[in-house]
Motif scaffolding. Structure first.
Motif, PDB file in Angstrom:
ATOM      1  N   GLU A 173       0.848  -1.179   0.000  1.00 44.79           N
ATOM      2  CA  GLU A 173       0.000   0.000   0.000  1.00 44.79           C
ATOM      3  C   GLU A 173       0.890   1.238   0.000  1.00 44.79           C
ATOM      4  N   GLU A 174       0.401   2.282  -0.629  1.00 43.98           N
ATOM      5  CA  GLU A 174       1.196   3.497  -0.744  1.00 43.98           C
ATOM      6  C   GLU A 174       1.376   4.237   0.562  1.00 43.98           C
ATOM      7  N   ASP A 175       0.444   4.077   1.505  1.00 47.29           N
ATOM      8  CA  ASP A 175       0.502   4.893   2.709  1.00 47.29           C
ATOM      9  C   ASP A 175       0.994   4.136   3.940  1.00 47.29           C
ATOM     10  N   ARG A 176       1.676   3.012   3.720  1.00 45.16           N
ATOM     11  CA  ARG A 176       2.243   2.308   4.862  1.00 45.16           C
ATOM     12  C   ARG A 176       3.482   1.529   4.446  1.00 45.16           C
ATOM     13  N   TRP A 177       4.307   1.266   5.442  1.00 44.31           N
ATOM     14  CA  TRP A 177       5.470   0.409   5.281  1.00 44.31           C
ATOM     15  C   TRP A 177       5.266  -0.782   6.189  1.00 44.31           C
ATOM     16  N   TYR A 178       5.587  -1.978   5.705  1.00 42.17           N
ATOM     17  CA  TYR A 178       5.347  -3.195   6.453  1.00 42.17           C
ATOM     18  C   TYR A 178       6.587  -4.076   6.408  1.00 42.17           C
ATOM     19  N   ALA A 179       6.903  -4.682   7.540  1.00 41.82           N
ATOM     20  CA  ALA A 179       7.990  -5.664   7.601  1.00 41.82           C
ATOM     21  C   ALA A 179       7.562  -6.796   8.517  1.00 41.82           C
ATOM     22  N   SER A 180       8.111  -7.955   8.269  1.00 38.82           N
ATOM     23  CA  SER A 180       7.769  -9.139   9.038  1.00 38.82           C
ATOM     24  C   SER A 180       9.045  -9.935   9.263  1.00 38.82           C
ATOM     25  N   GLY A 181       9.127 -10.568  10.416  1.00 38.51           N
ATOM     26  CA  GLY A 181      10.294 -11.386  10.701  1.00 38.51           C
ATOM     27  C   GLY A 181      10.160 -12.035  12.059  1.00 38.51           C
ATOM     28  N   GLU A 182      11.288 -12.429  12.622  1.00 35.81           N
ATOM     29  CA  GLU A 182      11.297 -13.053  13.934  1.00 35.81           C
ATOM     30  C   GLU A 182      12.360 -12.424  14.817  1.00 35.81           C
ATOM     31  N   LEU A 183      12.017 -12.288  16.084  1.00 36.98           N
ATOM     32  CA  LEU A 183      12.976 -11.909  17.111  1.00 36.98           C
ATOM     33  C   LEU A 183      13.244 -13.148  17.950  1.00 36.98           C
ATOM     34  N   THR A 184      14.388 -13.164  18.597  1.00 34.71           N
ATOM     35  CA  THR A 184      14.688 -14.263  19.502  1.00 34.71           C
ATOM     36  C   THR A 184      14.367 -13.824  20.915  1.00 34.71           C
ATOM     37  N   GLY A 185      13.491 -14.579  21.577  1.00 40.66           N
ATOM     38  CA  GLY A 185      13.080 -14.259  22.936  1.00 40.66           C
ATOM     39  C   GLY A 185      14.143 -14.631  23.953  1.00 40.66           C
ATOM     40  N   PRO A 186      13.911 -14.297  25.217  1.00 45.50           N
ATOM     41  CA  PRO A 186      14.896 -14.524  26.266  1.00 45.50           C
ATOM     42  C   PRO A 186      15.256 -15.995  26.471  1.00 45.50           C
ATOM     43  N   ALA A 187      14.340 -16.894  26.154  1.00 42.01           N
ATOM     44  CA  ALA A 187      14.622 -18.326  26.305  1.00 42.01           C
ATOM     45  C   ALA A 187      15.049 -18.951  24.980  1.00 42.01           C
ATOM     46  N   GLY A 188      15.373 -18.102  23.992  1.00 47.22           N
ATOM     47  CA  GLY A 188      15.804 -18.594  22.684  1.00 47.22           C
ATOM     48  C   GLY A 188      14.670 -18.920  21.736  1.00 47.22           C
ATOM     49  N   GLU A 189      13.427 -18.652  22.158  1.00 48.63           N
ATOM     50  CA  GLU A 189      12.271 -18.956  21.312  1.00 48.63           C
ATOM     51  C   GLU A 189      12.111 -17.902  20.216  1.00 48.63           C
ATOM     52  N   ALA A 190      11.555 -18.347  19.092  1.00 53.13           N
ATOM     53  CA  ALA A 190      11.284 -17.433  17.985  1.00 53.13           C
ATOM     54  C   ALA A 190       9.982 -16.690  18.269  1.00 53.13           C
ATOM     55  N   ILE A 191      10.028 -15.380  18.164  1.00 54.66           N
ATOM     56  CA  ILE A 191       8.850 -14.548  18.371  1.00 54.66           C
ATOM     57  C   ILE A 191       8.543 -13.846  17.054  1.00 54.66           C
ATOM     58  N   PRO A 192       7.412 -14.211  16.410  1.00 56.91           N
ATOM     59  CA  PRO A 192       7.077 -13.537  15.145  1.00 56.91           C
ATOM     60  C   PRO A 192       6.693 -12.080  15.396  1.00 56.91           C
ATOM     61  N   VAL A 193       7.164 -11.193  14.533  1.00 58.55           N
ATOM     62  CA  VAL A 193       6.826  -9.776  14.637  1.00 58.55           C
ATOM     63  C   VAL A 193       6.353  -9.267  13.285  1.00 58.55           C
ATOM     64  N   HIS A 194       5.414  -8.340  13.336  1.00 57.50           N
ATOM     65  CA  HIS A 194       4.887  -7.699  12.145  1.00 57.50           C
ATOM     66  C   HIS A 194       4.817  -6.212  12.460  1.00 57.50           C
ATOM     67  N   VAL A 195       5.478  -5.397  11.657  1.00 66.39           N
ATOM     68  CA  VAL A 195       5.560  -3.964  11.915  1.00 66.39           C
ATOM     69  C   VAL A 195       4.887  -3.216  10.767  1.00 66.39           C
ATOM     70  N   HIS A 196       3.945  -2.338  11.127  1.00 64.66           N
ATOM     71  CA  HIS A 196       3.272  -1.484  10.151  1.00 64.66           C
ATOM     72  C   HIS A 196       3.558  -0.045  10.556  1.00 64.66           C
ATOM     73  N   ILE A 197       4.035   0.742   9.626  1.00 64.10           N
ATOM     74  CA  ILE A 197       4.325   2.152   9.900  1.00 64.10           C
ATOM     75  C   ILE A 197       3.585   3.001   8.864  1.00 64.10           C
ATOM     76  N   THR A 198       2.930   4.041   9.348  1.00 58.96           N
ATOM     77  CA  THR A 198       2.241   4.984   8.479  1.00 58.96           C
ATOM     78  C   THR A 198       2.345   6.365   9.106  1.00 58.96           C
ATOM     79  N   TRP A 199       1.781   7.364   8.491  1.00 61.33           N
ATOM     80  CA  TRP A 199       1.841   8.708   9.056  1.00 61.33           C
ATOM     81  C   TRP A 199       0.460   9.119   9.552  1.00 61.33           C
ATOM     82  N   PRO A 200       0.426  10.045  10.518  1.00 61.48           N
ATOM     83  CA  PRO A 200      -0.865  10.511  11.048  1.00 61.48           C
ATOM     84  C   PRO A 200      -1.738  11.082   9.934  1.00 61.48           C
ATOM     85  N   GLY A 201      -2.996  10.679   9.949  1.00 57.40           N
ATOM     86  CA  GLY A 201      -3.945  11.192   8.973  1.00 57.40           C
ATOM     87  C   GLY A 201      -4.009  10.404   7.679  1.00 57.40           C
ATOM     88  N   SER A 202      -3.151   9.399   7.527  1.00 54.43           N
ATOM     89  CA  SER A 202      -3.180   8.594   6.298  1.00 54.43           C
ATOM     90  C   SER A 202      -4.444   7.731   6.274  1.00 54.43           C
TER      91      SER A 202
END
Length: 95
Positions: free
Chosen positions: A1-30
């Motif tokens: 989409e033109e009015d957002r940026w999106y990324a997806s991946g995994e972080l490693t948690g404190p016990a070594g577990e995979a934590i899926p993350v999804h990040v959406h960034i947009t601007w106010p009023g979009s």
């Protein structure tokens, strides 16, 4: 989409577990921000719809078997419908 940026991946948690993350960034009023906020406000004001969304998310997760693309394809029509109801509700036209 033109009015957002999106990324997806995994972080490693404190016990070594995979934590899926999804990040959406947009601007106010979009359009992306307006759509997201309308969806959230509607669900907060309509607990029966929120319960149905919760139930369906679990169903879609099971049916999609971890395939994020399939999961998104399953949920998109429902979310679009809720956003349409939310816009009408916010405009004072419907419940």
């Amino acid at each position: 989409e033109e009015d957002r940026w999106y990324a997806s991946g995994e972080l490693t948690g404190p016990a070594g577990e995979a934590i899926p993350v999804h990040v959406h960034i947009t601007w106010p009023g979009s359009e992306c921000e307006r759509r997201h906020l309308a969806f959230v406000q509607y669900l907060r004001a309509h607990p029966e719809e929120a319960a149905e969304y919760f139930r369906l998310k679990h169903e879609w997760r099971e049916l999609s078997r971890g395939d994020r693309v399939v999961f998104t394809e399953m949920k998109t029509p429902y979310i679009t419908g809720v956003v349409e109801k939310a816009y009408a509700w916010l405009a004072g036209g419907e419940r």
